[in-house]
Motif scaffolding. Structure first.
Motif, mmCIF file in Angstrom:
data_model
loop_
_atom_site.group_PDB
_atom_site.id
_atom_site.type_symbol
_atom_site.label_atom_id
_atom_site.label_comp_id
_atom_site.label_asym_id
_atom_site.label_seq_id
_atom_site.Cartn_x
_atom_site.Cartn_y
_atom_site.Cartn_z
ATOM 1 N N ARG A 86 0.834 -1.214 0.000
ATOM 2 C CA ARG A 86 0.000 0.000 0.000
ATOM 3 C C ARG A 86 0.859 1.250 0.000
ATOM 4 N N ARG A 90 0.993 4.090 -2.944
ATOM 5 C CA ARG A 90 0.700 5.465 -2.564
ATOM 6 C C ARG A 90 1.856 6.399 -2.931
ATOM 7 N N ASN A 273 -6.894 -3.432 -3.163
ATOM 8 C CA ASN A 273 -6.489 -2.128 -2.634
ATOM 9 C C ASN A 273 -5.733 -1.315 -3.674
ATOM 10 N N MET A 277 -6.822 2.168 -5.629
ATOM 11 C CA MET A 277 -5.993 3.370 -5.558
ATOM 12 C C MET A 277 -5.723 3.937 -6.947
#
Length: 296
Positions: A86, A90, A273, A277
């Motif tokens: 993650r 990001r 996830n 994103m």
């Protein structure tokens, strides 16, 4: 990984039935040997099963502790992969300037890395990772025996290209590169657990001691219990066997069974996830539990 709090007796019996049959046969043989041979000559001292029971307790306790340590370490490694994945996505989405295509390609490639690593750990042929790779990536990866390591190498090369193109500054380059290093560390630790065989002498000796205990216990108790010693010998042996088998089910945490680390669920969770994103439209469904008992 098991999800339910209470284990059904039927599940335990399914895992131990073959050993139970051997124990019942051994107890029956021990009873008749004592009844028609030994009873006419001498009695078996009760200290023998007492000493054996103590030895078995030590062996089973050691085996189960070591097995759980392996399982828990594997679970922590993949928990770290969830967090780092993650953070990696990001960082790419928010740190890389004006190169959305490279960002998407690297995040897709990371999903491929996870699926390739999972397939390697479970010794399965899982080609799902190929859909997240370009033709050029697939052509290069085919030259390597270790697909997931080759993917990391491509990731590192693309990160260097972003740095040279001034799409990211030096500090952000270092931060993202450290994440790639952590992925490599997690990969290596997972492979270490998979390739390190649990000492077979411990499991072998535990099985031998349990068998000797069941036989001697039946010989001793049959002096007072008669034919009921067969059932009592099996019952006591069942306690030791089920405990030992329960611990040994955790020895290989990446196996595709109900006791293993749920790699399918973890990998799918990361995939969902990361695609969210990226604001993708096609998002796969989460992995569902099997019979509401466990998840793979």
């Amino acid at each position: 990984m098991l999800l339910i709090q209470n284990i059904r007796l039927s599940r335990i019996l399914r895992n131990t039935w073959h050993v139970d049959l051997i124990m019942i046969a051994s107890c029956t043989a021990a009873y008749f040997v004592r009844e028609y041979l030994i009873a006419h000559h001498f009695s078996i001292p009760s200290i023998i099963p007492t000493v054996l029971g103590t030895a078995i307790a030590f062996f089973i306790g050691f085996n189960n502790n070591q097995a759980y340590d392996r399982w828990w370490e594997a679970r922590k490694i993949w928990g770290a992969l969830v967090n780092d994945s993650r953070s990696f996505a990001r960082a790419l989405i928010n740190y890389v300037d004006e190169d959305d295509e490279s960002v998407k390609r690297m995040i897709y490639r990371h999903v491929a890395f996870l699926y390739a690593l999972k397939a390697n750990l479970r010794n399965t042929v899982d080609e799902i990772y190929t859909k997240y790779l370009s033709e050029a990536d697939l052509k290069e990866i085919k030259k390597h025996n270790n697909a997931h390591n080759a993917i990391l190498n491509i990731q590192s090369r693309d990160l260097q290209k972003l740095s040279k193109a001034n799409a990211i500054d030096g500090f952000r380059f270092i931060e993202i590169n450290e994440m790639l290093t952590r992925f490599s560390d997690s990969m290596g630790m997972s492979e270490r657990i998979k390739n390190t065989i649990f000492p077979t002498t411990y499991t072998y000796l535990t099985k031998v001691f349990i068998w000797l205990f069941v036989v001697t216990f039946t010989l001793v108790i049959s002096q007072d219990a008669g034919p009921a010693a067969i059932f009592l010998g099996w019952l006591i042996g069942f306690v030791f066997v089920s405990t030992q088998i329960n611990g040994m089910s955790l020895v290989n945490p990446f196996e595709n069974n109900s006791a293993g680390v749920p790699l399918n669920q973890i990998t799918r969770t990361i995939e969902i996830n990361l695609l969210q994103m990226l604001e993708e439209d096609e998002i796969p469904e989460p992995v569902k539990p099997i019979n509401d008992e466990y998840v793979l």
